[in-house]
Motif scaffolding. Sequence first.
Motif, PDB file in Angstrom:
ATOM      1  N   LYS A  52      52.921  86.549  65.146  1.00 35.51           N
ATOM      2  CA  LYS A  52      52.287  87.103  66.201  1.00 35.51           C
ATOM      3  C   LYS A  52      51.011  87.251  65.743  1.00 35.51           C
ATOM      4  O   LYS A  52      50.635  87.929  64.668  1.00 35.51           O
ATOM      5  CB  LYS A  52      52.757  88.558  66.834  1.00 35.51           C
ATOM      6  N   ILE A  53      49.918  86.948  66.379  1.00 35.92           N
ATOM      7  CA  ILE A  53      48.380  87.154  66.229  1.00 35.92           C
ATOM      8  C   ILE A  53      47.957  87.820  67.245  1.00 35.92           C
ATOM      9  O   ILE A  53      47.614  87.180  68.390  1.00 35.92           O
ATOM     10  CB  ILE A  53      47.903  85.877  65.921  1.00 35.92           C
ATOM     11  N   PRO A  54      47.407  89.195  67.216  1.00 35.12           N
ATOM     12  CA  PRO A  54      46.703  89.884  68.231  1.00 35.12           C
ATOM     13  C   PRO A  54      45.253  89.183  68.039  1.00 35.12           C
ATOM     14  O   PRO A  54      44.569  88.974  67.290  1.00 35.12           O
ATOM     15  CB  PRO A  54      46.846  91.483  67.800  1.00 35.12           C
ATOM     16  N   LEU A  55      44.702  88.878  69.286  1.00 40.24           N
ATOM     17  CA  LEU A  55      43.442  88.220  69.448  1.00 40.24           C
ATOM     18  C   LEU A  55      42.245  89.339  68.619  1.00 40.24           C
ATOM     19  O   LEU A  55      41.184  89.007  67.918  1.00 40.24           O
ATOM     20  CB  LEU A  55      42.851  87.996  70.750  1.00 40.24           C
ATOM     21  N   ARG A  56      42.619  90.457  68.976  1.00 35.05           N
ATOM     22  CA  ARG A  56      41.768  91.680  68.339  1.00 35.05           C
ATOM     23  C   ARG A  56      41.601  91.510  66.795  1.00 35.05           C
ATOM     24  O   ARG A  56      40.739  92.043  65.993  1.00 35.05           O
ATOM     25  CB  ARG A  56      41.991  93.051  68.859  1.00 35.05           C
ATOM     26  N   SER A  57      42.871  91.035  66.018  1.00 36.07           N
ATOM     27  CA  SER A  57      42.667  90.938  64.765  1.00 36.07           C
ATOM     28  C   SER A  57      41.861  89.861  64.063  1.00 36.07           C
ATOM     29  O   SER A  57      41.404  89.849  62.840  1.00 36.07           O
ATOM     30  CB  SER A  57      44.244  90.700  64.335  1.00 36.07           C
ATOM     31  N   LEU A  58      41.296  89.185  65.120  1.00 35.99           N
ATOM     32  CA  LEU A  58      40.347  88.114  64.593  1.00 35.99           C
ATOM     33  C   LEU A  58      38.972  88.536  64.765  1.00 35.99           C
ATOM     34  O   LEU A  58      38.149  87.851  64.410  1.00 35.99           O
ATOM     35  CB  LEU A  58      40.659  86.788  65.426  1.00 35.99           C
ATOM     36  N   ARG A  59      38.668  89.820  65.283  1.00 35.96           N
ATOM     37  CA  ARG A  59      37.490  90.257  65.322  1.00 35.96           C
ATOM     38  C   ARG A  59      36.610  90.168  63.960  1.00 35.96           C
ATOM     39  O   ARG A  59      37.133  90.309  62.895  1.00 35.96           O
ATOM     40  CB  ARG A  59      37.235  91.818  65.612  1.00 35.96           C
ATOM     41  N   GLY A  60      35.186  89.940  63.975  1.00 37.94           N
ATOM     42  CA  GLY A  60      34.639  89.608  63.134  1.00 37.94           C
ATOM     43  C   GLY A  60      34.347  88.288  62.631  1.00 37.94           C
ATOM     44  O   GLY A  60      33.857  87.721  61.822  1.00 37.94           O
ATOM     45  N   ARG A  61      35.131  87.405  63.257  1.00 35.97           N
ATOM     46  CA  ARG A  61      34.900  85.838  63.272  1.00 35.97           C
ATOM     47  C   ARG A  61      34.754  85.521  64.750  1.00 35.97           C
ATOM     48  O   ARG A  61      35.029  85.957  65.764  1.00 35.97           O
ATOM     49  CB  ARG A  61      36.424  85.291  62.742  1.00 35.97           C
ATOM     50  N   VAL A  62      34.080  84.150  64.613  1.00 37.33           N
ATOM     51  CA  VAL A  62      33.959  83.728  65.848  1.00 37.33           C
ATOM     52  C   VAL A  62      35.218  82.672  66.270  1.00 37.33           C
ATOM     53  O   VAL A  62      35.860  82.453  65.232  1.00 37.33           O
ATOM     54  CB  VAL A  62      32.978  82.693  66.172  1.00 37.33           C
ATOM     55  N   VAL A  63      35.746  82.930  67.468  1.00 32.25           N
ATOM     56  CA  VAL A  63      37.268  82.328  67.876  1.00 32.25           C
ATOM     57  C   VAL A  63      37.017  81.242  69.174  1.00 32.25           C
ATOM     58  O   VAL A  63      36.553  81.744  69.950  1.00 32.25           O
ATOM     59  CB  VAL A  63      38.124  83.451  68.379  1.00 32.25           C
ATOM     60  N   MET A  64      37.698  80.020  68.760  1.00 30.02           N
ATOM     61  CA  MET A  64      37.788  79.456  70.085  1.00 30.02           C
ATOM     62  C   MET A  64      39.137  79.422  70.502  1.00 30.02           C
ATOM     63  O   MET A  64      40.178  79.136  69.668  1.00 30.02           O
ATOM     64  CB  MET A  64      37.497  77.672  69.563  1.00 30.02           C
ATOM     65  N   VAL A  65      39.416  79.399  71.800  1.00 32.27           N
ATOM     66  CA  VAL A  65      40.700  79.520  72.268  1.00 32.27           C
ATOM     67  C   VAL A  65      40.790  78.161  73.333  1.00 32.27           C
ATOM     68  O   VAL A  65      39.966  78.297  74.304  1.00 32.27           O
ATOM     69  CB  VAL A  65      41.055  80.856  73.081  1.00 32.27           C
ATOM     70  N   ASN A  66      41.643  77.320  72.979  1.00 32.62           N
ATOM     71  CA  ASN A  66      41.600  76.202  73.584  1.00 32.62           C
ATOM     72  C   ASN A  66      43.051  75.962  74.569  1.00 32.62           C
ATOM     73  O   ASN A  66      44.040  76.100  73.745  1.00 32.62           O
ATOM     74  CB  ASN A  66      41.511  74.897  72.778  1.00 32.62           C
ATOM     75  N   PHE A  67      43.140  75.953  75.784  1.00 32.91           N
ATOM     76  CA  PHE A  67      44.320  75.902  76.616  1.00 32.91           C
ATOM     77  C   PHE A  67      44.545  74.331  76.865  1.00 32.91           C
ATOM     78  O   PHE A  67      43.564  73.634  77.276  1.00 32.91           O
ATOM     79  CB  PHE A  67      43.864  76.451  77.879  1.00 32.91           C
ATOM     80  N   TYR A  86      36.674  72.278  64.220  1.00 38.84           N
ATOM     81  CA  TYR A  86      37.501  73.159  63.378  1.00 38.84           C
ATOM     82  C   TYR A  86      37.217  73.317  61.920  1.00 38.84           C
ATOM     83  O   TYR A  86      36.667  73.932  61.038  1.00 38.84           O
ATOM     84  CB  TYR A  86      38.871  73.497  63.575  1.00 38.84           C
ATOM     85  N   ASN A  87      37.201  71.898  61.263  1.00 42.11           N
ATOM     86  CA  ASN A  87      37.322  71.659  60.038  1.00 42.11           C
ATOM     87  C   ASN A  87      35.563  71.932  59.764  1.00 42.11           C
ATOM     88  O   ASN A  87      35.270  72.313  58.562  1.00 42.11           O
ATOM     89  CB  ASN A  87      37.600  70.075  59.563  1.00 42.11           C
ATOM     90  N   LYS A  88      34.882  71.420  60.583  1.00 35.85           N
ATOM     91  CA  LYS A  88      33.363  71.682  60.312  1.00 35.85           C
ATOM     92  C   LYS A  88      32.866  73.157  60.069  1.00 35.85           C
ATOM     93  O   LYS A  88      31.987  73.440  59.123  1.00 35.85           O
ATOM     94  CB  LYS A  88      32.535  70.902  61.315  1.00 35.85           C
ATOM     95  N   PHE A  89      33.551  74.000  60.854  1.00 36.80           N
ATOM     96  CA  PHE A  89      33.109  75.244  60.944  1.00 36.80           C
ATOM     97  C   PHE A  89      34.027  76.450  60.439  1.00 36.80           C
ATOM     98  O   PHE A  89      33.534  77.578  60.290  1.00 36.80           O
ATOM     99  CB  PHE A  89      32.637  75.684  62.350  1.00 36.80           C
ATOM    100  N   LYS A  90      35.254  76.345  59.936  1.00 42.42           N
ATOM    101  CA  LYS A  90      36.325  77.138  59.480  1.00 42.42           C
ATOM    102  C   LYS A  90      35.599  77.850  58.230  1.00 42.42           C
ATOM    103  O   LYS A  90      35.901  79.091  58.055  1.00 42.42           O
ATOM    104  CB  LYS A  90      37.681  76.450  59.096  1.00 42.42           C
ATOM    105  N   ASP A  91      35.112  77.333  57.354  1.00 43.50           N
ATOM    106  CA  ASP A  91      34.623  78.036  56.348  1.00 43.50           C
ATOM    107  C   ASP A  91      33.109  78.771  56.365  1.00 43.50           C
ATOM    108  O   ASP A  91      32.707  79.666  55.687  1.00 43.50           O
ATOM    109  CB  ASP A  91      34.108  77.016  55.141  1.00 43.50           C
ATOM    110  N   PRO A 119      45.264  71.591  62.147  1.00 47.89           N
ATOM    111  CA  PRO A 119      44.864  72.544  61.210  1.00 47.89           C
ATOM    112  C   PRO A 119      44.798  73.739  61.529  1.00 47.89           C
ATOM    113  O   PRO A 119      44.712  74.917  60.430  1.00 47.89           O
ATOM    114  CB  PRO A 119      43.722  71.804  60.459  1.00 47.89           C
ATOM    115  N   PHE A 120      44.863  74.062  62.912  1.00 50.67           N
ATOM    116  CA  PHE A 120      44.618  75.533  63.224  1.00 50.67           C
ATOM    117  C   PHE A 120      46.096  76.193  63.778  1.00 50.67           C
ATOM    118  O   PHE A 120      46.939  75.312  63.883  1.00 50.67           O
ATOM    119  CB  PHE A 120      43.219  75.470  64.170  1.00 50.67           C
ATOM    120  N   THR A 121      45.924  77.208  64.504  1.00 52.46           N
ATOM    121  CA  THR A 121      46.839  77.759  64.857  1.00 52.46           C
ATOM    122  C   THR A 121      47.184  77.231  66.165  1.00 52.46           C
ATOM    123  O   THR A 121      46.323  77.214  67.177  1.00 52.46           O
ATOM    124  CB  THR A 121      46.762  79.610  65.112  1.00 52.46           C
TER     125      THR A 121
END
Length: 175
Positions: A52-67, A86-91, A119-121
């Motif tokens: 379970k991953i709350p979106l708010r737990s990812l604050r401080g990072r840029v997030v892409m959500v792809n439907f 993702y691989n280009k920007f994950k680090d 490689p992503f969630t």
Amino acid sequence: MQPETSVTPPARTWSALLAVVVVVALAAIGYLSLSATNTAPNVTFSSLTGEKIPLRSLRGRVVMVNFWATSCTTCVKEMPEMVRTYNKFKDKGLDFVAVAMSYDPPNYVLNYAQTRQLPFTVALDTKGDIAKSFDDVQLTPTTYVIDKDGKIIKRYVGEPDFAALHQLLEKALAA
């Protein structure tokens, strides 16, 4: 002889004035809704592994959500480029959550994610609640870019222009 003066009937004047006020109000509302910061919804993703991953737990990072969906040809076509992005920007601080639509059979999603080694969630939205929370997403692919403060900074419906997306990510990650 005196020149004729045109007198506008009061009802016509008020109607014209009201029309101008309505047009100005609608323009102001449109401008403010486009320029207002749009906070991402408070959702919790359920990954294929059951995490379970709350979106708010990812604050401080840029997030892409792809439907997306395994039955969506554009989604399948863009996925390798999403992986490269993702691989280009994950680090640099990018997180990515691929949300499978409610109509997508979980075993299809699992098979796709495993055979493509995503490689992503990858999350399941079995009831459609997450899609509803994001402006009731109906069309796939739909991708949101969320800044470090949890504000939606861009929504793409369809395959994004990846060069422009990469520029947006560079800017958001540097902020």
